[in-house]
Enzyme design. Sequence first.
Site, short mmCIF file in Angstrom:
data_model
loop_
_atom_site.label_atom_id
_atom_site.label_comp_id
_atom_site.label_asym_id
_atom_site.label_seq_id
_atom_site.Cartn_x
_atom_site.Cartn_y
_atom_site.Cartn_z
N ASN A 4 58.47 30.54 44.66
CA ASN A 4 59.91 30.71 44.44
C ASN A 4 60.63 29.68 45.31
O ASN A 4 60.31 29.52 46.49
CB ASN A 4 60.29 32.15 44.82
CG ASN A 4 61.77 32.44 44.65
OD1 ASN A 4 62.59 32.04 45.47
ND2 ASN A 4 62.12 33.16 43.61
N CYS A 27 72.19 30.56 45.00
CA CYS A 27 72.65 29.99 46.26
C CYS A 27 73.94 29.20 46.02
O CYS A 27 74.10 28.59 44.97
CB CYS A 27 71.63 29.01 46.83
SG CYS A 27 70.04 29.73 47.09
N LYS A 46 65.38 31.87 37.65
CA LYS A 46 65.75 33.26 37.95
C LYS A 46 67.27 33.39 38.03
O LYS A 46 67.91 32.79 38.90
CB LYS A 46 65.12 33.68 39.27
CG LYS A 46 65.43 35.12 39.65
CD LYS A 46 64.57 35.55 40.80
CE LYS A 46 64.82 36.98 41.22
NZ LYS A 46 63.96 37.36 42.34
N THR A 86 61.75 46.11 45.09
CA THR A 86 62.03 47.12 46.12
C THR A 86 60.98 48.22 46.18
O THR A 86 60.68 48.74 47.26
CB THR A 86 63.45 47.71 45.87
OG1 THR A 86 64.37 46.62 45.94
CG2 THR A 86 63.83 48.75 46.88
C1 LIG Z 1 64.31 42.09 50.98
C2 LIG Z 1 64.45 41.29 49.73
C3 LIG Z 1 64.25 39.90 49.78
C4 LIG Z 1 64.37 39.13 48.61
N1 LIG Z 1 64.15 37.79 48.67
C5 LIG Z 1 64.21 37.03 47.52
C6 LIG Z 1 63.90 35.63 47.54
O1 LIG Z 1 63.52 35.06 48.57
N2 LIG Z 1 64.03 34.94 46.37
C7 LIG Z 1 64.41 35.55 45.20
O2 LIG Z 1 64.51 34.88 44.17
N3 LIG Z 1 64.68 36.88 45.15
C8 LIG Z 1 64.60 37.62 46.28
N4 LIG Z 1 64.85 38.98 46.22
C9 LIG Z 1 65.23 39.61 44.93
C10 LIG Z 1 64.05 40.30 44.27
O3 LIG Z 1 63.00 39.40 43.97
C11 LIG Z 1 64.49 41.04 42.98
O4 LIG Z 1 65.03 40.10 42.08
C12 LIG Z 1 65.54 42.11 43.24
O5 LIG Z 1 65.27 42.81 44.44
C13 LIG Z 1 65.65 43.14 42.08
O6 LIG Z 1 64.43 43.78 41.84
P1 LIG Z 1 64.06 45.25 42.47
O7 LIG Z 1 65.19 46.15 42.12
O8 LIG Z 1 62.76 45.62 41.85
O9 LIG Z 1 63.96 45.04 43.95
C14 LIG Z 1 64.73 39.76 47.38
C15 LIG Z 1 64.91 41.16 47.34
C16 LIG Z 1 64.77 41.92 48.48
C17 LIG Z 1 64.96 43.42 48.39
#
Ligand SMILES: Cc1cc2nc3c(=O)[nH]c(=O)nc-3n(C[C@H](O)[C@H](O)[C@H](O)COP(=O)(O)O)c2cc1C
Length: 312
Positions: free
Chosen positions: A104, A135, A172, A273
Amino acid sequence: MLKEMPSRLATSLCGVSLTNPVLAASGTYGYGVELKGLVKLEALGGIIVKGLSREPMDGNPPPRLVETAAGMINSVGLQNIGVRAFVRDKLPQLEGAGTAIFANVFGYAVEDYVEVMRVLEDAPGLAGYELNVSCPNTKHGGIFFSSDPGLLGEVVTAVRAAIRSARPLIVKLSPNVARIEPMAKAAAEAGADAISLVNTFVSLAIDPGTRKPRIGAGFGGLSGPAIKPIALRMVYEASRAVSIPVIGIGGIASGADAAEFMIAGASAVEVGTASFWDPQSPVRVAEELDRFLEREGVSRAADLVGTLKFGT
Ligand SMILES: Cc1cc2nc3c(=O)[nH]c(=O)nc-3n(C[C@H](O)[C@H](O)[C@H](O)COP(=O)(O)O)c2cc1C
């Protein structure tokens, strides 16, 4: 001799063979290596590693995580070791992991993305790339790449041109837009091989006692089961707008959740999550999805994709 029955879950995403369509979402599974002793990595469809930038980043001040009703707000601030340290120290440890590893990538200017991609292109062992475009672009006064189709097209075009390998480029998308279709189309037209959505929803949690935000940086990103219905709607809309594969993300915690996203139009899904409360979640989601397919008499997971029946 009888041929072995192909697994119901086995699938292909932009030419990459996956044992199942359930991947670990970026930022919620570290660099993959941390989970080695805890989870059978080969049971995962794939791992999207933590977002990588050109230089290492320290991230945001604490607190960085707060629990909400049916969800979580985070503002980690994209802390990471930087792309070069990832390639040197982490990637070799994933050799032979038996699962597809996706990097990523993020940046604050188009050149940042291109530079990270150049480094990754020289690294062995990656199945593909996922671009995090949530971003602010520092050269355009902080407008988010993810909210302006023109800027999104610019970064995807530049990154596409930097890729010489056959590795697919997944873009994404952020859900923080009024309409997702123009963003999905801009990514596809600029050369994305697939899109994934959703990233987190910009949100605010307040401590009424101190009257301060509960997150150190102020706002944070909401994720978890709370966002699932909105994510499902956006995945449906995006998948109708483009002909490239869509990867569904947002609050997935069970096989039924994964099935819903596939029915809405997703060719694969990511679990985020849910891994915070149980790192086995992506594996369990895949097993539950398999049982769902068996119960429903569906012989291949791919047969579920885009089968939503609207109306009577
Ligand atoms: C603690 C945390 C860190 C994350 N870091 C990134 C990241 O570095 N790059 C990214 O594209 N998405 C990041 N995300 C987003 C997740 O990949 C995902 O798109 C988002 O949490 C929704 O999915 P979920 O509801 O299953 O968590 C992060 C999410 C969380 C909770």
